[in-house]
Design a protein around this motif. Structure first.
Motif, PDB file in Angstrom:
ATOM      1  N   LYS A   1      -4.779  72.861 -48.134  1.00  0.00           N
ATOM      2  CA  LYS A   1      -4.335  74.242 -48.137  1.00  0.00           C
ATOM      3  C   LYS A   1      -5.537  74.803 -47.316  1.00  0.00           C
ATOM      4  CE  LYS A   1      -1.070  75.233 -51.729  1.00  0.00           C
ATOM      5  NZ  LYS A   1      -0.712  76.335 -52.431  1.00  0.00           N
TER       6      LYS A   1
ATOM      7  N   SER B   1      -8.102  83.376 -54.741  1.00  0.00           N
ATOM      8  CA  SER B   1      -9.236  83.662 -55.288  1.00  0.00           C
ATOM      9  C   SER B   1     -10.135  83.392 -54.330  1.00  0.00           C
ATOM     10  CB  SER B   1      -9.201  82.734 -56.541  1.00  0.00           C
ATOM     11  OG  SER B   1      -8.833  81.463 -56.284  1.00  0.00           O
TER      12      SER B   1
ATOM     13  N   ARG C   1     -10.997  86.411 -51.258  1.00  0.00           N
ATOM     14  CA  ARG C   1     -11.263  87.551 -51.681  1.00  0.00           C
ATOM     15  C   ARG C   1     -11.951  88.415 -50.515  1.00  0.00           C
ATOM     16  NH1 ARG C   1     -11.441  88.434 -57.800  1.00  0.00           N
ATOM     17  NH2 ARG C   1      -9.424  87.131 -57.268  1.00  0.00           N
TER      18      ARG C   1
ATOM     19  N   ILE D   1      -9.114  73.297 -47.879  1.00  0.00           N
ATOM     20  CA  ILE D   1      -9.494  72.550 -49.155  1.00  0.00           C
ATOM     21  C   ILE D   1      -8.513  71.584 -49.508  1.00  0.00           C
ATOM     22  CG2 ILE D   1      -8.547  74.369 -50.603  1.00  0.00           C
ATOM     23  CD1 ILE D   1     -11.281  74.350 -52.047  1.00  0.00           C
TER      24      ILE D   1
ATOM     25  N   TYR E   1      -7.300  68.760 -52.371  1.00  0.00           N
ATOM     26  CA  TYR E   1      -7.201  68.343 -53.827  1.00  0.00           C
ATOM     27  C   TYR E   1      -6.214  67.156 -53.932  1.00  0.00           C
ATOM     28  CZ  TYR E   1      -4.172  71.807 -54.752  1.00  0.00           C
ATOM     29  OH  TYR E   1      -2.720  72.634 -54.932  1.00  0.00           O
TER      30      TYR E   1
ATOM     31  N   HIS F   1      -7.288  62.834 -63.423  1.00  0.00           N
ATOM     32  CA  HIS F   1      -8.564  62.485 -63.588  1.00  0.00           C
ATOM     33  C   HIS F   1      -8.877  62.038 -65.007  1.00  0.00           C
ATOM     34  CE1 HIS F   1      -9.609  63.532 -59.626  1.00  0.00           C
ATOM     35  NE2 HIS F   1      -8.782  64.473 -59.754  1.00  0.00           N
TER      36      HIS F   1
ATOM     37  N   ARG G   1     -11.136  68.989 -62.472  1.00  0.00           N
ATOM     38  CA  ARG G   1     -10.682  69.133 -61.359  1.00  0.00           C
ATOM     39  C   ARG G   1     -10.308  70.525 -60.854  1.00  0.00           C
ATOM     40  NH1 ARG G   1      -5.028  69.310 -62.070  1.00  0.00           N
ATOM     41  NH2 ARG G   1      -5.159  68.873 -59.946  1.00  0.00           N
TER      42      ARG G   1
ATOM     43  N   THR H   1     -12.493  74.219 -57.987  1.00  0.00           N
ATOM     44  CA  THR H   1     -12.407  75.377 -57.132  1.00  0.00           C
ATOM     45  C   THR H   1     -12.182  76.708 -57.760  1.00  0.00           C
ATOM     46  OG1 THR H   1     -10.021  74.738 -57.190  1.00  0.00           O
ATOM     47  CG2 THR H   1     -11.044  74.016 -55.333  1.00  0.00           C
ATOM     48  N   LEU H   2     -11.552  76.499 -59.107  1.00  0.00           N
ATOM     49  CA  LEU H   2     -11.264  77.620 -59.681  1.00  0.00           C
ATOM     50  C   LEU H   2     -12.531  78.260 -60.578  1.00  0.00           C
ATOM     51  CD1 LEU H   2      -8.178  76.798 -61.816  1.00  0.00           C
ATOM     52  CD2 LEU H   2      -8.438  78.493 -59.850  1.00  0.00           C
TER      53      LEU H   2
ATOM     54  N   ILE I   1     -15.276  78.226 -58.994  1.00  0.00           N
ATOM     55  CA  ILE I   1     -15.847  79.293 -57.874  1.00  0.00           C
ATOM     56  C   ILE I   1     -15.313  80.631 -58.048  1.00  0.00           C
ATOM     57  CG2 ILE I   1     -16.141  79.735 -55.351  1.00  0.00           C
ATOM     58  CD1 ILE I   1     -15.720  76.630 -55.183  1.00  0.00           C
ATOM     59  N   THR I   2     -14.122  80.540 -57.956  1.00  0.00           N
ATOM     60  CA  THR I   2     -13.353  81.919 -58.555  1.00  0.00           C
ATOM     61  C   THR I   2     -13.958  82.394 -59.686  1.00  0.00           C
ATOM     62  OG1 THR I   2     -11.312  80.565 -58.396  1.00  0.00           O
ATOM     63  CG2 THR I   2     -11.149  82.760 -58.651  1.00  0.00           C
TER      64      THR I   2
ATOM     65  N   ASN J   1     -16.000  86.248 -59.811  1.00  0.00           N
ATOM     66  CA  ASN J   1     -15.699  87.067 -60.783  1.00  0.00           C
ATOM     67  C   ASN J   1     -16.924  87.565 -61.616  1.00  0.00           C
ATOM     68  OD1 ASN J   1     -13.017  87.621 -60.438  1.00  0.00           O
ATOM     69  ND2 ASN J   1     -12.317  86.053 -61.872  1.00  0.00           N
TER      70      ASN J   1
ATOM     71  N   ARG K   1      -3.273  81.520 -63.336  1.00  0.00           N
ATOM     72  CA  ARG K   1      -3.395  81.362 -62.012  1.00  0.00           C
ATOM     73  C   ARG K   1      -2.827  79.884 -61.337  1.00  0.00           C
ATOM     74  NH1 ARG K   1      -8.326  84.773 -61.082  1.00  0.00           N
ATOM     75  NH2 ARG K   1      -7.500  86.870 -60.853  1.00  0.00           N
TER      76      ARG K   1
ATOM     77  N   GLN L   1      -0.204  78.822 -59.162  1.00  0.00           N
ATOM     78  CA  GLN L   1      -0.435  78.208 -57.558  1.00  0.00           C
ATOM     79  C   GLN L   1      -0.075  76.875 -57.403  1.00  0.00           C
ATOM     80  OE1 GLN L   1      -4.981  78.718 -57.018  1.00  0.00           O
ATOM     81  NE2 GLN L   1      -4.586  80.895 -56.923  1.00  0.00           N
ATOM     82  N   PHE L   2      -0.213  76.079 -58.419  1.00  0.00           N
ATOM     83  CA  PHE L   2       0.417  74.585 -58.498  1.00  0.00           C
ATOM     84  C   PHE L   2       1.643  74.559 -59.506  1.00  0.00           C
ATOM     85  CE2 PHE L   2      -3.425  74.450 -56.466  1.00  0.00           C
ATOM     86  CZ  PHE L   2      -4.460  74.989 -56.994  1.00  0.00           C
TER      87      PHE L   2
ATOM     88  N   ASN M   1      -2.697  69.015 -67.813  1.00  0.00           N
ATOM     89  CA  ASN M   1      -3.760  67.980 -67.592  1.00  0.00           C
ATOM     90  C   ASN M   1      -4.893  68.808 -67.823  1.00  0.00           C
ATOM     91  OD1 ASN M   1      -1.810  66.248 -67.116  1.00  0.00           O
ATOM     92  ND2 ASN M   1      -1.709  66.785 -64.974  1.00  0.00           N
TER      93      ASN M   1
END
Lengths: 444, 528
Positions: free
Chosen positions: A92, A99, A102, A111, A113, A118, B20, B23-24, B26-27, B31, B54, B58-59, B66
């Protein structure tokens, strides 16, 4: 050198000499009647299992089964597609993820994934979990990993190979195709069953059952009853001796009819109908429906043309007036009858004709004929004065409240009774002289 | 530096939950930078919810499953899944159960007050108390007529009660009233069926064909009652008109399904018209009792070949009614001595029967009857011929002019003779068709005549044909001087017919056979 050419037809004769049974064998081969597949639009994949076209429950059952199977395949396809996307890494743009974008909407870069599990909590028992594919992190990494068997390793290698991917793709396509064809075909069949109320296939199947019944009944009649196995005796009322009626005509007839009826109730027969019936082809089926619709439209059009339609409408008006007047008359008759019935209920017995109103006198004059004559003329309706032919169900009912009204009504269904009473044979008898005929007519 | 610590804190948290979601994390770090430091701990919980949400957006939803197998949400999810599975099963069972109940439970078409009356009525009918029974039937019908219970007047329930009333009338010997009920019913059906054509209504095919069937049954029963009790109303003319109108309607329905029978008949009629000049000549009859139209099974017995006439289904479901009605119409024509119409009607019904793949007995009987009809017409013509021979001056009244009288007379008489000859031929074809077919040794009918008890008409038509052939020969012996008729042959035929009908236990023909035997004796004596 000489060439011998046998005369035409000689060959067969010679063959017959050496194989005297040849002819019979040929006959036997042709005796085995060919089974024609029952026709349908959407159930063709079932081949010889398709039920006869008038076996409605069978058709719907098979259609339902086909929908279920089709849905199963479609579901399998969907699950396999899910697996396919799970194993693919998703790429993506960073700027598309809210997020991350921003600070600027023009962030560069992507990025990646993947959606593999996992911490394979749910999948810990699945094969991917066992083989350590993507088991990064999670609690299972603290456990001892067991040694893989050779087979598992082989399978794992196979799973990673290109052939596996290929096979999986082929499987997916097959699932999709099978699912869509099966469901769409059965939907097609369902629409056929619902939409076409005039169905030549069903009509043909229905009538062939009746014809088969006739054939069976006459065959069983000819077979008769084997007197060495069954003997039926009846006590003669006059002499008191037992009389053997095993091969009595009417008894044989009833037995034959009952046997033919039993065959009709056989579930194989119910499903397939008569086996030697050759159903209409698809084009014939379509042309029959088309013909019916076109002819019907033409008939309606011809009746609604200008000069004819006036006459017809006038006639119809007359007919409707006639119907109304008849209704009134019948109503009047009914009222008279109820009046008679009520007055009679007070008096007790009808035959003691004490209330001499109009209808009663009319009735008594009508019933003045001797009972025998009436019985003869009525034929079917009154078998004998002692017994009416009304069937009461259950038969051991003592009074009217114990009677099961639905069953009784169905057993005495007036329309069926009327249909049965109409089996008339018209026989026209010639005479050598005209005078004779007239005399006889008068006699009758 | 500051940043890094925050990040680590976030990271640790994320490791706990789901690696996994790096990325989040980082978000979340971002914040946390914005938010003041001391509220971090309280907000941590809140953030987690946010991130999960979120993630949901998003997904695909599968990812949320999971998040962590140890966290309570997942367990809840599992419980929900179990609950929904249980619910689904319960729902399925309920649906199946309801369907089963609907299927198994007998359908009661009658509302309870009507059913009560019917109960009483049926019981009374069983007890032979027909007056009581008809009273209850009438009560049941009046409950419908009062209008509280809505009903279709063409439905089987309503008309069934009316029919029962009719039966009771018959049991009480009130034939006029009974025939009135039947007439009303037939008019009701007739009007409705005509309305569907005139107003172009869309009616379900099954309902329509059932109505045709009911209509014909009513008319047949009505005519039947009129036949049996001569003094109850209609004269033969109006009966003929009634039958013709209803038959026309039924025929049009049959021909709408399959035109081939109608086409053949029309072609034949056209040909006949083209050939006919001033005086029409009867068309030659072609034997219909052939191997094409009738079939035998492997043992040589008559049966119905299912694949013979493949469009035979177009006559259903009122096949029997149609042919019985046609027979009755013929009987009415006989009453009126209108043999021409009877011949036309019989020929039409014979070809229709062939197309309908009817029982062999019915076909043979119809052909034998057609032979008799031809014979009756022949007798009529013979009388005419004799009359004109005796009174030649009657020709003046017919032709109205006197010019060319002799010529015309000759043409007329010639034509009569020609017609008579053709009629004789036709009668012979009809009877011989039946006899030749059954005499065939391959077909095993000749020696097993009693084995056709199921279809008794086969044997009866053979007897009738034998008898008819004898009668025809005797007639020819009397009226044609040149004919070479062997009276012994007639005697043999009559004896055969007598023996056969005795063997069959059918006494219909015994009396006529006896009378014809006497006449034969007389003829023999005259000869000697």
């Amino acid at each position: 050198m000489g060439l011998y050419s046998p005369p035409p037809g000689d060959e067969n004769n010679n063959k017959n000499k050496y194989h005297p049974n040849n002819n019979d064998e040929d006959n036997k081969d042709t005796d085995i009647t060919k089974f024609y597949y029952r026709p349908s639009i959407g159930l063709r994949l079932w081949g010889p299992l398709v039920p006869a076209s008038d076996c409605n429950w069978g058709l719907w059952l098979l259609t339902g089964t086909q929908v279920t199977v089709g849905y199963y395949f479609l579901r399998k396809f969907r699950i396999s597609m899910k697996n396919y996307f799970m194993n693919k890494p998703i790429t993506k743009q960073i700027k598309d993820i809210p997020s991350l974008n921003r600070f600027s909407n023009e962030s560069q870069g992507t990025i990646q994934y993947s959606k593999t599990n996992h911490a394979g909590g749910n999948l810990i028992n699945s094969k991917t979990g066992q083989l350590g594919m993507g088991n990064f992190g999670g609690t299972q990494s603290f456990h001892m990993q067991r040694q893989y068997t050779k087979w598992e390793i082989l399978m794992a290698r196979y799973r990673k190979s290109k052939a596996f991917k290929y096979v999986e793709n082929v499987k997916r396509i097959i699932f999709l195709l099978l699912g869509t064809t099966l469901t769409s075909l059965s939907l097609l069949e369902a629409t056929r069953l619902l939409m076409f109320d005039y169905d030549p296939w069903a009509e043909q199947a229905k009538i062939s059952r009746d014809q088969k019944f006739y054939n069976d009944a006459s065959k069983f009649y000819r077979e008769g009853v084997d007197p060495s196995k069954t003997r039926i005796r009846v006590k003669d009322q006059g002499t008191g001796k037992l009389v053997d009626v095993t091969n009595d005509d009417s008894l044989k007839r009833n037995i034959a009819l009952a046997r033919a009826g039993l065959l009709q109730n056989d579930w194989i027969f119910e499903w397939f109908g008569p086996l030697d019936l050759k159903p209409l082809t698809y084009t014939e089926f379509l042309s029959h429906i088309e013909q019916y619709e076109i002819n019907k439209a033409a008939l309606i059009e011809s009746r609604n043309k200008e000069p004819a339609v006036h006459l017809l409408r006038n006639e119809m008006k007359n007919c409707k007036n006639m119907e109304l007047s008849l209704f009134d008359q019948n109503k009047k008759n009914r009222d008279l009858m109820t009046g008679l019935f009520e007055s009679n209920a007070n008096m007790g017995n009808f035959n003691a004709n004490s209330p001499l109103n109009d209808v009663a006198s009319q009735l008594s004059s009508l019933s003045g004929n001797s009972i025998k004559d009436i019985n003869q003329s009525l034929g079917v309706h009154v078998n004998s004065m002692n017994k009416s032919n009304v069937v009461i169900l259950p038969p051991n009912a003592r009074n009217e409240d114990q009677m099961s009204i639905i069953d009784t009504w169905e057993a005495n269904e007036p329309w069926t009774a009327l249909g049965l009473s109409l089996d008339v044979t018209v026989k026209v008898v010639p005479y050598s002289r005209n005078e004779l005929m007239k005399e006889n007519d008068e006699k009758e | 530096m500051f940043n890094l610590i925050k990040y680590r804190a976030g990271f640790r948290y994320q490791v706990q939950t789901a690696p996994r979601f790096s990325t989040l994390s980082i978000t979340k770090a971002c914040n946390t930078i914005i938010k003041s430091q001391y509220v971090l701990k309280q907000r941590n919980q809140l953030l987690k919810c946010n991130t999960t949400k979120r993630g949901l957006h998003q997904f695909s939803s599968s990812t949320t499953n999971n998040v962590n197998n140890q966290t309570p949400p997942l367990n809840n999810k599992g419980n929900n899944g179990k609950k929904s599975a249980v619910l689904r099963n319960v729902l399925m069972i309920v649906i199946l159960g309801l369907t089963a109940v609907i299927v198994i439970q007998p359908y009661n078409p009658f509302p309870s007050p009507v059913a009560k009356e019917l109960r009483k009525a049926l019981w009374a009918e069983r007890k032979q108390d027909y007056l009581k029974s008809i009273g209850h039937y009438i009560n049941a019908l009046s409950i419908y007529d009062q209008g509280e219970i809505k009903t279709d007047k063409l439905s089987d329930e309503y008309t069934g009660i009316e029919l029962k009333i009719m039966e009771m009338y018959l049991n009480l010997n009130m034939y006029k009233e009974a025939s009135m009920v039947l007439l009303e019913l037939s008019y009701r059906y007739y009007n409705y069926l005509n309305d569907t054509i005139l107003e172009n209504k869309k009616v379900n095919y099954g309902l329509l064909s059932r109505l045709y069937c009911r209509d014909l049954r009513c008319v047949i029963k009505f005519v039947d009652i009129q036949f049996q009790h001569q003094n109850v109303g209609m004269n033969p003319d109006s009966l003929i008109r009634l039958l013709q109108a209803h038959l026309k309607l039924a025929d049009s329905e049959v021909f709408a399904k399959d035109m081939s029978v109608a086409r053949d008949l029309i072609e034949e009629a056209i040909q006949y018209k083209q050939e006919a000049q001033e005086f029409p000549v009867y068309p030659k009859f072609v034997n219909m009792i052939t191997d094409d139209n009738l079939s035998t099974d492997d043992n040589g017995f008559l049966n119905i070949n299912l694949n013979n006439h493949r469009t035979s289904f177009v006559f259903e479901p009122f096949k029997d009614e149609l042919f019985v009605a046609k027979d009755l119409l013929d009987a009415l024509y006989y009453q009126k001595n209108d043999f021409n119409k009877a011949i036309g009607n019989k020929r039409m019904s014979l070809s229709m029967m062939v197309a309908a793949n009817s029982e062999p007995g019915m076909l043979m009987m119809t052909q034998a009857n057609l032979g008799t009809t031809y014979y009756m017409r022949l007798q009529q013509l013979r009388e005419e011929y004799k009359y004109f021979k005796e009174n030649p001056d009657k020709f003046k009244e017919i032709f109205l002019t006197e010019e060319n009288l002799e010529n015309k007379t000759k043409i007329f008489m010639d034509h009569l003779e020609k017609n008579m000859n053709i009629l004789v031929e036709n009668v012979k074809t009809c009877y011989n068709g039946v006899l030749n077919f059954t005499n065939d040794t391959k077909k095993k009918i000749k020696y097993n005549i009693k084995d056709n008890y199921i279809d008794s008409k086969i044997a009866e038509s053979i007897v009738l044909s034998k008898y008819g052939l004898a009668v025809l020969n005797m007639n020819m012996y009397e009226h044609e001087e040149t004919s070479l008729v062997d009276l012994q042959y007639c005697k043999r035929l009559l004896m055969d017919a007598k023996n056969l009908s005795k063997e069959l236990g059918n006494s219909d023909l015994l009396l006529p056979i006896e009378t014809e035997m006497k006449i034969l004796e007389e003829l023999n004596n005259q000869k000697a």
